[in-house]
Design a protein around this motif. Sequence first.
Motif, short mmCIF file in Angstrom:
data_model
loop_
_atom_site.label_atom_id
_atom_site.label_comp_id
_atom_site.label_asym_id
_atom_site.label_seq_id
_atom_site.Cartn_x
_atom_site.Cartn_y
_atom_site.Cartn_z
N LYS A 29 -1.14 4.98 1.51
CA LYS A 29 -1.31 5.44 0.14
C LYS A 29 -1.15 6.95 0.05
N TYR A 38 0.82 -1.22 0.00
CA TYR A 38 0.00 0.00 0.00
C TYR A 38 0.85 1.27 0.00
N LYS A 86 -4.13 1.32 5.59
CA LYS A 86 -3.76 1.23 4.17
C LYS A 86 -3.94 2.59 3.49
N ASP A 87 -5.03 3.30 3.83
CA ASP A 87 -5.27 4.61 3.22
C ASP A 87 -4.18 5.60 3.60
N PRO A 145 2.59 8.11 -2.09
CA PRO A 145 1.82 7.98 -3.33
C PRO A 145 2.65 7.31 -4.42
N ASN A 156 4.29 3.23 -1.46
CA ASN A 156 5.24 3.21 -2.57
C ASN A 156 6.66 3.32 -2.04
#
Length: 539
Positions: free
Chosen positions: A257, A99, A253-254, A261, A101
């Motif tokens: 992210k 999740y 997880k959000d 990104p 990068n």
Amino acid sequence: MPPASSRCCFYTYHDTNQDEDKRVEWAIHKNPRNVLITVPPPRLFRDKETRPEAANLPSLGMISSKIWQSGQEIVIGFLAGSEWQRNQVKRYAPLWTRYANIRFTFLDHRPSDGADVLIGFDSAEGSWSSRGTDCSYFSSRGIKSMNLSWIMSQRSQADIRATILHQFGHALGLVHEHASPQVPVRVDRNRIFEDLNPWQSPWDPFRLDKVYPTDRLLATSNGCSIMLNYLPPYWTQHRMSLRHNTDLSEEDKDYMKFYYPPENHGVGYFNTLEIRSTNDPITLDAYIKTIPSRQKHADLIAGLTWIDLEPNTLEGPYVRVSAAVHEDRITAQIKAWPTSRLHAAGMAWLEIGPRFHFIQHGKFRLCDLTTPLDNFSRNSEVIEFSTPFPSPPTVVCFVTGVQVMQSNYRLLVDAVDVSSTRFTLKIGTWGGTDLRAAKVTWLAYPADQPGVASGEICTSDIRSWNQPQQENSAFTPFPTAFTKTPNVLLALKGFDCSRFSGLRLRVCTSLVTPTGFYWHIQGWTSIYSGCASYFAWED
């Protein structure tokens, strides 16, 4: 350690206040984006009863996140541990990378240098981790940055997974979920001392019941978060128990992210702390950053996000930023004049290319005033659009430069009387402020343009101007929800700060969602008011 503590995180075991400002500068050097987002750090834990002298102590540490550069390889080294223990880390830690990068590289040999995170397995210390880029700050000095106790075959795989994911959440920049004011917990300190003293633990149990004040943290109660620290019920008052989560929640997880990104969306950032320390202010200099552009000959929209300067003479402080694209390179500049002692300043910009073909934009400079603007007056300029819009567009303004004489620092820019062909840009001040120069950038787009949104945030949304404070936070909804998490450019459009302690504030976000975002206007001194504009878009 007693069995009761085997699921408990001994967060910030060794580094609560050590070199905090240096670690913030380290974080910004590692990732300039840390100046634009905030994750509430341990130094916001203020116990006014036991540490009254620190209750309102401003610090760089209270306003910076410590996340890694998106897309970065984070090198993990082991200072101890069996092959089985190291394999457990290699098995579970990469779950975060589904999740976020980022990527992990594990060193199999005992590292002497080069590791970003150094892990030990000392059972006498409990499980803990430094936060985000603090890990590399300590590991670069040969100091352990994470400890994983109780990674033992006698424990269940669920417990082992929970411990590793929790500590790597800290290593990626997250704090404890139970620090939210919406997840209140009070520990039984006497019982913890009784349990831990036989082990002569240096851990401070007083940290566990520190809760972020509601005016410093806007958060939801994420009871399923892996970052919710488990406590046995007999370590808490009223014998309440925080649940033991063993896997990542959807909100975890959000957050990953958002913090990491998948790509650069055309927003850039620059802060002078990338180049020099805030502890050595200068009186005249230009700071320049040159980076590759995503597209040749793109135009830029820029705005100030961070100002920390004070007057050097009675002429008043003056700071200006600029950014431009030359061929395929972006040159960003922050400049101070001899009238200022610049500690730090920051800016953000957006590349305007084919993606934003519907945008018109420009600059306006108010300068060289021989007399100050009258009280409550607004200097205005009529701006003509190069091409008329079908109907009145939406106009967004950002401050890119300001000069204020020896008076309170007050400025507000706004777009009014918007028509399809023009608008009036107003640059205002009040209360006797002697405004001598200002510089503004603006953008305009069709009001019904799909996939974009804009607006302003202001401290007046949550409090009165005569209740100044350092931390101001709230959630702002988008006019219409996006289908996915959008990108956001956020920069200052106004402020009202006391002249006695300099112009010192910044604007940032802590999380962007499809429905809105959390914003923060923070200062090293009390802020009477602060305002910012935002422009959001969906790729």
